[in-house]
Design a protein around this motif. Structure first.
Motif, PDB file in Angstrom:
ATOM      1  N   ASP A  70       0.806  -1.223   0.000  1.00  0.00           N
ATOM      2  CA  ASP A  70       0.000   0.000   0.000  1.00  0.00           C
ATOM      3  C   ASP A  70       0.840   1.274   0.000  1.00  0.00           C
ATOM      4  OD1 ASP A  70       0.970  -0.579   2.469  1.00  0.00           O
ATOM      5  OD2 ASP A  70      -0.846  -0.030   3.583  1.00  0.00           O
ATOM      6  N   ILE A  71       2.132   1.165  -0.278  1.00  0.00           N
ATOM      7  CA  ILE A  71       2.970   2.371  -0.325  1.00  0.00           C
ATOM      8  C   ILE A  71       2.545   3.232  -1.510  1.00  0.00           C
ATOM      9  CG2 ILE A  71       4.769   1.203  -1.680  1.00  0.00           C
ATOM     10  CD1 ILE A  71       6.823   2.995  -0.253  1.00  0.00           C
ATOM     11  N   PRO A  72       2.284   4.529  -1.323  1.00  0.00           N
ATOM     12  CA  PRO A  72       1.866   5.383  -2.442  1.00  0.00           C
ATOM     13  C   PRO A  72       2.980   5.507  -3.488  1.00  0.00           C
ATOM     14  CG  PRO A  72       2.343   6.700  -0.483  1.00  0.00           C
ATOM     15  CD  PRO A  72       2.353   5.265  -0.051  1.00  0.00           C
ATOM     16  N   GLY A  73       2.604   5.403  -4.728  1.00  0.00           N
ATOM     17  CA  GLY A  73       3.599   5.484  -5.802  1.00  0.00           C
ATOM     18  C   GLY A  73       4.179   4.148  -6.188  1.00  0.00           C
ATOM     19  N   GLY A  74       3.885   3.090  -5.395  1.00  0.00           N
ATOM     20  CA  GLY A  74       4.326   1.753  -5.740  1.00  0.00           C
ATOM     21  C   GLY A  74       5.831   1.565  -5.684  1.00  0.00           C
ATOM     22  N   GLU A  75       6.304   0.577  -6.442  1.00  0.00           N
ATOM     23  CA  GLU A  75       7.710   0.196  -6.376  1.00  0.00           C
ATOM     24  C   GLU A  75       8.643   1.290  -6.900  1.00  0.00           C
ATOM     25  OE1 GLU A  75       5.786  -1.851  -9.977  1.00  0.00           O
ATOM     26  OE2 GLU A  75       5.345  -1.539  -7.854  1.00  0.00           O
ATOM     27  N   GLU A  76       8.195   2.078  -7.868  1.00  0.00           N
ATOM     28  CA  GLU A  76       9.068   3.137  -8.409  1.00  0.00           C
ATOM     29  C   GLU A  76       9.362   4.192  -7.350  1.00  0.00           C
ATOM     30  OE1 GLU A  76       7.385   4.722 -11.944  1.00  0.00           O
ATOM     31  OE2 GLU A  76       7.552   2.846 -13.080  1.00  0.00           O
ATOM     32  N   ALA A  77       8.318   4.591  -6.615  1.00  0.00           N
ATOM     33  CA  ALA A  77       8.524   5.591  -5.560  1.00  0.00           C
ATOM     34  C   ALA A  77       9.380   5.021  -4.431  1.00  0.00           C
ATOM     35  CB  ALA A  77       7.176   6.056  -5.017  1.00  0.00           C
ATOM     36  N   PHE A  78       9.151   3.749  -4.076  1.00  0.00           N
ATOM     37  CA  PHE A  78       9.959   3.126  -3.030  1.00  0.00           C
ATOM     38  C   PHE A  78      11.428   3.084  -3.429  1.00  0.00           C
ATOM     39  CE2 PHE A  78      12.146  -0.710  -1.574  1.00  0.00           C
ATOM     40  CZ  PHE A  78      12.151  -0.480  -0.201  1.00  0.00           C
ATOM     41  N   LEU A 141       0.848  18.854 -10.504  1.00  0.00           N
ATOM     42  CA  LEU A 141      -0.572  18.672 -10.214  1.00  0.00           C
ATOM     43  C   LEU A 141      -1.161  17.527 -11.037  1.00  0.00           C
ATOM     44  CD1 LEU A 141      -2.788  19.834  -8.457  1.00  0.00           C
ATOM     45  CD2 LEU A 141      -3.314  21.482 -10.271  1.00  0.00           C
ATOM     46  N   ARG A 142      -0.745  17.412 -12.276  1.00  0.00           N
ATOM     47  CA  ARG A 142      -1.205  16.298 -13.118  1.00  0.00           C
ATOM     48  C   ARG A 142      -0.756  14.954 -12.537  1.00  0.00           C
ATOM     49  NH1 ARG A 142       0.726  16.980 -19.091  1.00  0.00           N
ATOM     50  NH2 ARG A 142      -0.165  14.882 -19.154  1.00  0.00           N
ATOM     51  N   SER A 143       0.470  14.899 -12.067  1.00  0.00           N
ATOM     52  CA  SER A 143       1.001  13.638 -11.532  1.00  0.00           C
ATOM     53  C   SER A 143       0.355  13.247 -10.213  1.00  0.00           C
ATOM     54  CB  SER A 143       2.517  13.741 -11.349  1.00  0.00           C
ATOM     55  OG  SER A 143       2.842  14.651 -10.315  1.00  0.00           O
ATOM     56  N   ALA A 144      -0.346  14.194  -9.584  1.00  0.00           N
ATOM     57  CA  ALA A 144      -0.977  13.915  -8.296  1.00  0.00           C
ATOM     58  C   ALA A 144      -2.320  13.210  -8.432  1.00  0.00           C
ATOM     59  CB  ALA A 144      -1.177  15.223  -7.522  1.00  0.00           C
ATOM     60  N   VAL A 145      -2.826  13.081  -9.661  1.00  0.00           N
ATOM     61  CA  VAL A 145      -4.158  12.509  -9.863  1.00  0.00           C
ATOM     62  C   VAL A 145      -4.252  11.090  -9.312  1.00  0.00           C
ATOM     63  CG1 VAL A 145      -5.817  11.752 -11.600  1.00  0.00           C
ATOM     64  CG2 VAL A 145      -4.674  13.964 -11.844  1.00  0.00           C
ATOM     65  N   GLY A 146      -3.247  10.263  -9.578  1.00  0.00           N
ATOM     66  CA  GLY A 146      -3.277   8.883  -9.095  1.00  0.00           C
ATOM     67  C   GLY A 146      -3.041   8.750  -7.607  1.00  0.00           C
ATOM     68  N   LEU A 147      -2.642   9.835  -6.966  1.00  0.00           N
ATOM     69  CA  LEU A 147      -2.375   9.824  -5.517  1.00  0.00           C
ATOM     70  C   LEU A 147      -3.172  10.935  -4.846  1.00  0.00           C
ATOM     71  CD1 LEU A 147       1.506   9.457  -5.834  1.00  0.00           C
ATOM     72  CD2 LEU A 147      -0.072   7.654  -5.109  1.00  0.00           C
ATOM     73  N   SER A 148      -4.406  11.121  -5.315  1.00  0.00           N
ATOM     74  CA  SER A 148      -5.192  12.275  -4.892  1.00  0.00           C
ATOM     75  C   SER A 148      -5.417  12.333  -3.376  1.00  0.00           C
ATOM     76  CB  SER A 148      -6.540  12.282  -5.615  1.00  0.00           C
ATOM     77  OG  SER A 148      -7.229  11.066  -5.391  1.00  0.00           O
ATOM     78  N   GLU A 149      -5.691  11.187  -2.760  1.00  0.00           N
ATOM     79  CA  GLU A 149      -5.949  11.211  -1.314  1.00  0.00           C
ATOM     80  C   GLU A 149      -4.705  11.643  -0.545  1.00  0.00           C
ATOM     81  OE1 GLU A 149      -7.521   8.243   2.267  1.00  0.00           O
ATOM     82  OE2 GLU A 149      -7.599   7.592   0.162  1.00  0.00           O
ATOM     83  N   TRP A 150      -3.561  11.079  -0.906  1.00  0.00           N
ATOM     84  CA  TRP A 150      -2.308  11.456  -0.238  1.00  0.00           C
ATOM     85  C   TRP A 150      -1.937  12.913  -0.525  1.00  0.00           C
ATOM     86  CZ3 TRP A 150       1.149   9.219   3.123  1.00  0.00           C
ATOM     87  CH2 TRP A 150       0.877   7.896   3.491  1.00  0.00           C
TER      88      TRP A 150
END
Length: 522
Positions: A70-78, A141-150
């Motif tokens: 459940d880490i936001p951004g998945g494996e790429e962000a990790f 702002l566009r990139s935040a769409v998939g992580l809107s809650e966070w």
């Protein structure tokens, strides 16, 4: 676009099947599973920077396996966070900032865990670089769409929107940043001044919910003229609703359409009649709510006298050619709905609409528009005669100082529909007021074999009523033409009857012969 480079070590991460690991002399002692990827890495240097991992690895086991699905951004962000801990070079920009920041917050990489940690560096980059730039803020702002809650909870979305709105309010003469502007005929090299709507194309790249937030924030201040906000809505519609069909992601498209309509400023001049009519056509196509359609029809009717015929030409979304082709006839129902709304408002005017000079000019503009429209749709061979009649009769008598354009529309329709029944021809021609035809049109009408004889007689009767020397010769010629047409019909009728009589005589003769033969051979 601004970038931030962190770390100096080369990238030593590599992949074996679905496993990511790092080249090192020391054996790995930490297993992190994220979705379908497994990371084989080291507790040190991750634990000193990640408060979450410190708590999850508190049992001091030699090798620990942790699931972080459940880490936001998945494996790429990790992986960005992990590389920061290893000191491996990473490049941050508006494209990956949001996912990296959310993942760092998830892993608790704050200064309370370790001084100079990842969150602090990301916050500095966000405030000093991303929010300072126009396109960087849009991209973030566009990139935040998939992580809107966070991104909402962390304040990223709100700060980006505030930064965008602040820059939109900047006077064009003080705009120094790069922006997208691709209007036909516009050339930045020849146009030294910044256009007032310089910002509209870039925010049109945003999701509809984010776009709505920006427009609402702009509108609430009343600092920009309504037509400028209307232009932003128009650009967004062109970007997301160019040429669509009813089957094409209709739920999402309907949401976009209804949101755009709800954002239109109340001022009548905020959007053009052309754009209003297009929104109405899309509302019909996408099955928008009745309240949405009613609002758009009202707007269209208020601007109807400014429309051109081309503004009214939309393909019907339901009717198709009789031969099963894909070509559709014109959407006359759309024009009827707008015209009826216009007439309802026009009749409510006080004093009496037909006695007010301005209102008389208005209704006659609309009358001219509708008659010109009828001449175009009359060429459509799929156009039902009932719709032609209904639209032609909808206008009050005062809307037409003459009926020349109506005559032209009827003549075109009769030419393109040669198999129209006599009854339909008579119904269609009842729309004409022969007393309002010009002399030239009357002269054409009496020679027009497409018209019913009843209509030609009416034209002749009016010519005779005029009874002056200028029309006497025309009446005589028209009468001769009418007699000629009548005689021709009589000849055709007589010829038909004669053929029928000959056929009947031949039949009687055959019957007689058959009877005689029967008697001879009983």
């Amino acid at each position: 676009m601004k970038f931030m480079k962190l770390g100096t070590r080369p990238d030593t991460f590599y992949t074996e099947e679905a496993t990511r690991t790092v080249i090192s002399d020391a054996p790995t002692d930490l297993i992190i599973k994220i979705n379908n990827i497994t990371y084989l890495i080291h507790k040190f240097p991750l634990l000193p920077n990640c408060g979450l991992l410190q708590r999850l690895c508190s049992n001091n086991a030699d090798k620990i396996s942790i699931e972080l699905h459940d880490i936001p951004g998945g494996e790429e962000a990790f992986e960005l966070c992990a590389k920061f801990c290893y000191g491996i070079t990473i490049n941050l920009s508006a494209h990956n900032f949001v996912s990296a920041f959310c993942a760092a917050k998830f892993l608790q990489m704050s200064d309370s865990t370790d001084n100079g940690n990842f969150i602090a560096k990301l916050e500095t980059f966000f405030l000093s670089c991303i929010l300072a730039g126009w396109k960087d803020t849009i991209v973030a702002l566009r990139s935040a769409v998939g992580l809107s809650e966070w991104s909402d909870n962390l304040g990223i979305t709100r700060k980006c929107i505030d930064s965008i709105v602040e820059k939109i309010f900047t006077p064009p003469s003080k705009v120094t940043w790069s922006y997208t502007y691709t209007r036909p005929g516009y050339n930045k090299k020849t146009h030294r001044s910044v256009p007032k709507d310089w910002w509209t194309e870039d925010i049109a790249d945003l999701d509809i919910d984010l776009f709505r937030c920006i427009i609402v924030a702009i509108s609430s201040t009343c600092m920009l003229p309504p037509p400028l906000i209307g232009e932003a809505l128009h650009v967004y519609a062109c970007r997301w609703l160019p040429d669509i069909s009813a089957q094409e992601n209709s739920a999402k498209n309907r949401q976009i359409l209804e949101t755009l309509i709800s954002l239109i400023p109340p001022d009548q001049e905020s959007i053009s009649v052309s754009f209003s009519l297009r929104l109405l056509s899309l509302a019909n196509l996408l099955g928008a709510s009745s309240a949405t359609k009613t609002e758009v029809i009202r707007r269209c009717s208020a601007l109807l006298e400014e429309a051109t015929v081309s503004d009214l030409l939309f393909a019907s979304h339901s009717a198709s050619n009789d031969d099963g082709g894909d070509e559709h006839c014109h959407d006359v129902d759309l024009v009827v709905a707008v015209l009826e709304s216009f007439l309802m408002a026009w009749r409510r005017q006080s004093p009496a609409a037909d006695e007010n000079a301005q209102l008389l000019i208005s209704i006659r503009k609309v009358g001219k528009l509708i008659d010109s429209y009828l001449q175009v749709v009359a060429r459509d061979r799929n156009m039902p005669v009932a719709k032609m009649i209904y639209l032609a009769e909808a206008l009050p008598d005062v809307a037409r100082p003459n009926h020349d354009d109506v005559y032209r529309a009827i003549n075109i329709f009769l030419k393109e529909h040669p198999y129209l029944s006599k009854a339909d021809k008579k119904r269609l021609c009842r729309v004409l007021n022969c007393q309002k035809l010009s002399a030239d049109v009357r002269a054409h009408a009496v020679k027009n074999e497409r018209l019913p004889l009843r209509t030609v007689v009416q034209v002749l009767f009016f010519e005779q009523e005029k009874g002056n020397s200028k029309t006497s010769s025309r009446v005589a010629a028209a009468s001769d033409e009418l007699r000629s047409r009548a005689d021709e019909k009589l000849r055709r009728s007589a010829s038909t009857r004669s053929r029928h009589k000959v056929a009947e005589a031949d039949k009687d003769e055959m019957n007689t012969k058959h009877s005689l033969e029967s008697r001879r051979n009983p």
